[in-house]
Structure formats: C-alpha cells, structure tokens
Scaffold this active site. Sequence first.
Site, short mmCIF file in Angstrom:
data_model
loop_
_atom_site.label_atom_id
_atom_site.label_comp_id
_atom_site.label_asym_id
_atom_site.label_seq_id
_atom_site.Cartn_x
_atom_site.Cartn_y
_atom_site.Cartn_z
N LYS A 171 0.96 -1.16 -0.01
CA LYS A 171 0.13 -0.09 0.00
C LYS A 171 0.99 1.14 0.02
O LYS A 171 1.46 1.60 0.98
CB LYS A 171 -0.85 0.06 1.27
CG LYS A 171 -2.31 0.70 1.26
CD LYS A 171 -2.22 2.10 0.74
CE LYS A 171 -2.07 2.90 1.79
NZ LYS A 171 -1.63 4.47 1.40
N GLU A 246 9.62 1.60 10.69
CA GLU A 246 10.68 2.53 10.40
C GLU A 246 9.90 4.18 10.56
O GLU A 246 9.18 4.29 9.72
CB GLU A 246 11.44 2.28 8.99
CG GLU A 246 11.96 0.94 8.89
CD GLU A 246 13.10 1.09 9.35
OE1 GLU A 246 13.66 2.13 9.99
OE2 GLU A 246 13.95 0.10 9.29
N CYS A 280 13.69 10.91 6.85
CA CYS A 280 13.50 10.54 8.26
C CYS A 280 14.99 10.49 8.82
O CYS A 280 15.03 10.89 10.07
CB CYS A 280 13.02 9.14 8.12
SG CYS A 280 13.77 8.05 7.30
N GLU A 379 10.17 16.36 15.37
CA GLU A 379 10.46 16.38 14.04
C GLU A 379 9.80 17.31 13.13
O GLU A 379 8.64 17.06 13.11
CB GLU A 379 10.23 14.96 13.40
CG GLU A 379 10.61 14.60 12.00
CD GLU A 379 10.31 13.24 11.76
OE1 GLU A 379 9.30 12.79 11.68
OE2 GLU A 379 11.37 12.58 11.01
P1 NAD Z 1 1.98 8.49 7.60
O1 NAD Z 1 2.35 7.58 8.82
O2 NAD Z 1 0.68 9.43 7.60
O3 NAD Z 1 2.03 7.64 6.16
C1 NAD Z 1 2.84 6.42 6.04
C2 NAD Z 1 2.09 5.53 5.23
O4 NAD Z 1 1.22 4.92 6.25
C3 NAD Z 1 1.19 6.11 3.90
O5 NAD Z 1 1.10 4.93 2.97
C4 NAD Z 1 -0.24 6.18 4.60
O6 NAD Z 1 -1.19 5.90 3.62
C5 NAD Z 1 -0.24 4.93 5.62
N1 NAD Z 1 -1.12 5.13 6.58
C6 NAD Z 1 -1.60 6.25 7.18
N2 NAD Z 1 -2.58 5.93 8.17
C7 NAD Z 1 -2.69 4.48 8.00
C8 NAD Z 1 -3.38 3.75 8.91
N3 NAD Z 1 -4.25 4.11 10.13
N4 NAD Z 1 -3.21 2.46 9.01
C9 NAD Z 1 -1.98 2.10 7.86
N5 NAD Z 1 -1.64 2.67 7.29
C10 NAD Z 1 -1.65 4.12 7.12
O7 NAD Z 1 3.51 9.44 7.27
P2 NAD Z 1 3.74 10.51 6.06
O8 NAD Z 1 2.98 11.62 6.44
O9 NAD Z 1 3.69 9.62 4.65
O10 NAD Z 1 5.34 10.43 6.29
C11 NAD Z 1 5.72 11.23 7.26
C12 NAD Z 1 6.45 10.71 8.35
O11 NAD Z 1 6.96 9.27 7.92
C13 NAD Z 1 7.37 11.40 8.96
O12 NAD Z 1 7.32 11.44 10.38
C14 NAD Z 1 8.77 10.56 8.79
O13 NAD Z 1 9.84 10.60 9.79
C15 NAD Z 1 8.37 9.33 8.48
N6 NAD Z 1 9.04 8.55 7.76
C16 NAD Z 1 10.16 7.47 8.32
C17 NAD Z 1 10.98 6.76 7.49
C18 NAD Z 1 11.89 5.95 8.20
O14 NAD Z 1 12.54 5.10 7.33
N7 NAD Z 1 12.27 5.82 9.15
C19 NAD Z 1 11.00 7.29 6.00
C20 NAD Z 1 10.17 7.96 5.72
C21 NAD Z 1 9.27 8.70 6.40
#
Ligand code: NAD
Length: 477
Positions: A171, A246, A280, A379
């Site tokens: 997804k 992650e 991240c 962050e």
């Molecule tokens: P997010 O957590 O909103 O979304 C990430 C993914 O999760 C998307 O595909 C989203 O559709 C999905 N998602 C959202 N709600 C969900 C739920 N209830 N159940 C299952 N899946 C769900 O985050 P974002 O806004 O896409 O990304 C930004 C954040 O992600 C930042 O905090 C960043 O640090 C973190 N990030 C971490 C890494 C890492 O490797 N550690 C890499 C990239 C981003």
Amino acid sequence: MATLLIDGKWVAASGGQTIDVINPCDAKVFTTIDRGTAADIDLAVKAAQRAMDGAWGNLTATERGRILVKAGELILKNGEEIAQIEARDTGKPLSVARADVVAVARYFEYYGGAADKHHGEQIPYLNGYNVQVVRVPHGVAALIIPWNYPAQMFGRTVAPALAAGNACVLKPSEDACMSGLKLAELLVEAGLPAGALNLVTGYGYEAGAALTSHPDINYASFTGSPEVGAMVQESTAKHSVACTLELGGKSPQIVFNDADLDKAIPIIVKAITQNAGQTCSAGSRLLIQEDIYDKVVARVAEAFKKVRVGTPEMDFDCGPIVNKKQFERVNSFIDDAIKSGVPLLARATVADGVSKEGYFVAPALFGAVPRDHRLACKEVFGPVLSAMPFKDEEDAVQLANATEYGLVSGIWTENGGRQQRLAKRMQSGQVFINCYGAGGGVELPFGGMKRSGHGREKGFVALEEFSTLKTIVQHHG
Ligand code: NAD
C-alpha cells in the site's frame, strides 16, 4: 489506467472511486489513482496467499533472485521514465530523482544476488538425529510506505520481501505512488508470477488500516509517522503478527572544536536540505562545541543562503514540500520559532518563476535554539536546521540523546578515542563519523531506537526480518 495490481492484473477499485493526484509545484491535479478499500485489500491478500501456495512459492531461491536481478536491469533501462514520474509526483529535482532510480535498481540487484545466499544451518544433536534449521518466508507480507522517497521505499521493502520468498501486498502513499505503479509493471515484465506482488492504492486510514488489520497477513513492514506506526503495531498485535516500524527522527550532527569544518559544513547543509528535509534521517539538529559555535553557525549560514529551491526541471538543491498539509506543518514550525524569539540566522532562496501555488519552503537555519523548544525536540520533516551549543563531550552526549527519537547520529571530530566513545553512547541505529549518509547505503542495516521504531531494513539483515526459522528434527536411527 487502473492502479490496483491484484493477482497479476491491473484493475480498478471495487468501489469505483478515485483520488486526485496533485503536483506539489503548482497544487494542480495531474492525474487520479484508484481508491482501494477493504474489499480490494481482501482480494489482494487472497491473491498473495494463492501465490505462496502456487507458482511463486514453488520457485527456488535462485529463480526468485534471477527475477529480481532482471527487474533491476529493467529499472535501469527505464530509468529516465521512472525519474520523470518520480520528479513530477514529488517535485524533487530531476537529478535527485535519477539518483533515486539507481538506488532502486541497486535494491533489486543486491537482494536478487542475496536470495540464494541466505540459508539456515545444521545443529549437532543426539546420536541418530539430523537437525536442520531452515529459513522460511513469513508468508503474506503487508508493506506500507510513505511519500518522501516513494521509488526507493518500494525497492527497500519489496526487493528483500520477495527475495526472502514472501508474497506481498503493498500500500503505497496516496500522496506519491506513481513511480510504484511503473516499478510494479517492470516486476511483472521481469517474470514475477501473478500474486507475488499485489499493489493497492488508496488512503492510509482506509486501505492501509484494512491491510494491517487483515487476519491473514503474516508480517507487516511500515515506514511513516510514529503515530500511525503505533496504530499499525496495535492492529498487527491483535493477530500476533510481527512488524517492522521505520519511523521518524531528530538526528544530531555533533561538531567538536577539532572538526575538519571544510569537510563537515557542505555535508551538514546537504543532510538537512536534501529532499527538502523530508528525510527521516535528516540531520536536523546541529550541536556545536561552544568555543567554535559562532564561527560554525556563520559558515553554515553562508552555505544555507546559497541553497536554491525550485521545480524538478530547474534541478536546484531541493524542490517543494510534498503536499499542503506538510507545507502548512513545516511553516508552522518556522513561524512559531520566529514568534517565540528564536534567532533566524539564514534563509535559502526559492527561485523566481516558481508557481505561487506550489508548496515551496526556503530552508531555514535557527540558532541557539533553547533545548526544550519544540523546534529542538520535534521532527519538522522539512528543511529547518536547529543549531545549539554544547560545553564538552558529556554535554554533547546528553544533548544528542535528549529527544524521543534515535535514528541516526553524526559525529565530527578528529579525536579517535572520542569518535569511539561517542559512537558507543549514541542512542541511534546508525552512527556516522566524519561523514553522513542520510538515507544512503542499500548494504547498511538501517532502523531506529526509541520512538524511531524497531527492526532493521537494508543490508542482509532485512532478509532475516522478512523470514523466520523452522527447526526440522529427523530421527534416522
Ligand atoms: P504517515 O504515517 O501518515 O503515512 C505513511 C504511510 O502509512 C502512507 O502510505 C499512509 O497511507 C499509511 N497510513 C496512514 N494511516 C494509516 C493507518 N491508519 N493504517 C495503516 N496505514 C496508514 O506518514 P507520512 O505523512 O506519509 O510520512 C511522514 C512521516 O514518516 C515522518 O514522520 C517521517 O519521519 C516518517 N518517515 C520515516 C521513514 C523511516 O525510514 N524511518 C521514512 C520516511 C518517512
């Protein structure tokens, strides 16, 4: 074009609805994706189960590896097209998108080659017994990835999951998934059997939540925010399914008074401006020994002012923020810091000629940020660097470890003993000494401590995460 890949076929969402895809450079809709829901996730999970029991599950590790290596070749062959798709979807500079595509190909090359080199062992046991401990895939792997490096995240999760023999349901983020569609197409072209990789576009709260709470998944890998990560852990725990998380970071770059500043400063600036700070592992806190604090911030400020922000075609240092929500969030950090009196030491420039509707943010350097300020602890996920002075080695350690995150640390010092002492005490999954690799290194185990998550991706260890052990005890007399 339909954007759900289920059982080897591209299909529309069963509910018939779509989601607008917005160009972050001008806030205009440029295409739509299908809005997959729980019903589509269920079909995808069932297709993955059938693949495990059929053509995919019957392949040898060598055969799996060959498909992945072939996919890597096809990714490089189609590199320019994928880079153009990625740049348009995320707004990142074209040369960065091109480098990302090479990294994606590398994931497939690396894990394709590793697929048949990851094996178990034999244990000496009682006389008359043969004991094998074999590595087996979990089964159906749920993969949820974010929007910041959509193509790289595809490679980082899909390649090791398939190499270990799992069937996947991916997804991708609703905010950037176009490159994933092309990459999935290339995997099919490389010979991946139907159902081994299923891809469902849709909203996180809908398709994502349906996937991680599905009773028939056997493993979940999530990359995204700590808040959603906690929800994923909760829903997978209901079915006793293991997950890798992650999450974010607030990574320190620690500069001692003996550091090679000519080497350090360009890397420090790049570590926060790369991908407009939407990394991240961005080095978002700059901790500087107090006796060189003024000198270092002056030099970093000079370098910051030269950073340019523009469209993918302008190909400057960074592009826009991915969407309106993140754009407003990043600006709120900057505005709050200014209002609360934190000195703004430098601002980069957004190029003339970009759309006023676009989500462009000029990178900002703040200095002497109070240690308990929101900017020092939370962050931002944008191009904002917080400089803070520290007194001595002990103070540096305390300050570096003072956030809830623990993803990456950078140490700048020529003192070998101090390098090792600090590396040992950093509460982070990666430590860089006199270098910094935000997001880099397919071969290097990567993941967090504390609220940055758990489990490791990249490197050989990802194959361990994406597999489990089976002990076979045979009595042969
Ligand atoms: P997010 O957590 O909103 O979304 C990430 C993914 O999760 C998307 O595909 C989203 O559709 C999905 N998602 C959202 N709600 C969900 C739920 N209830 N159940 C299952 N899946 C769900 O985050 P974002 O806004 O896409 O990304 C930004 C954040 O992600 C930042 O905090 C960043 O640090 C973190 N990030 C971490 C890494 C890492 O490797 N550690 C890499 C990239 C981003």
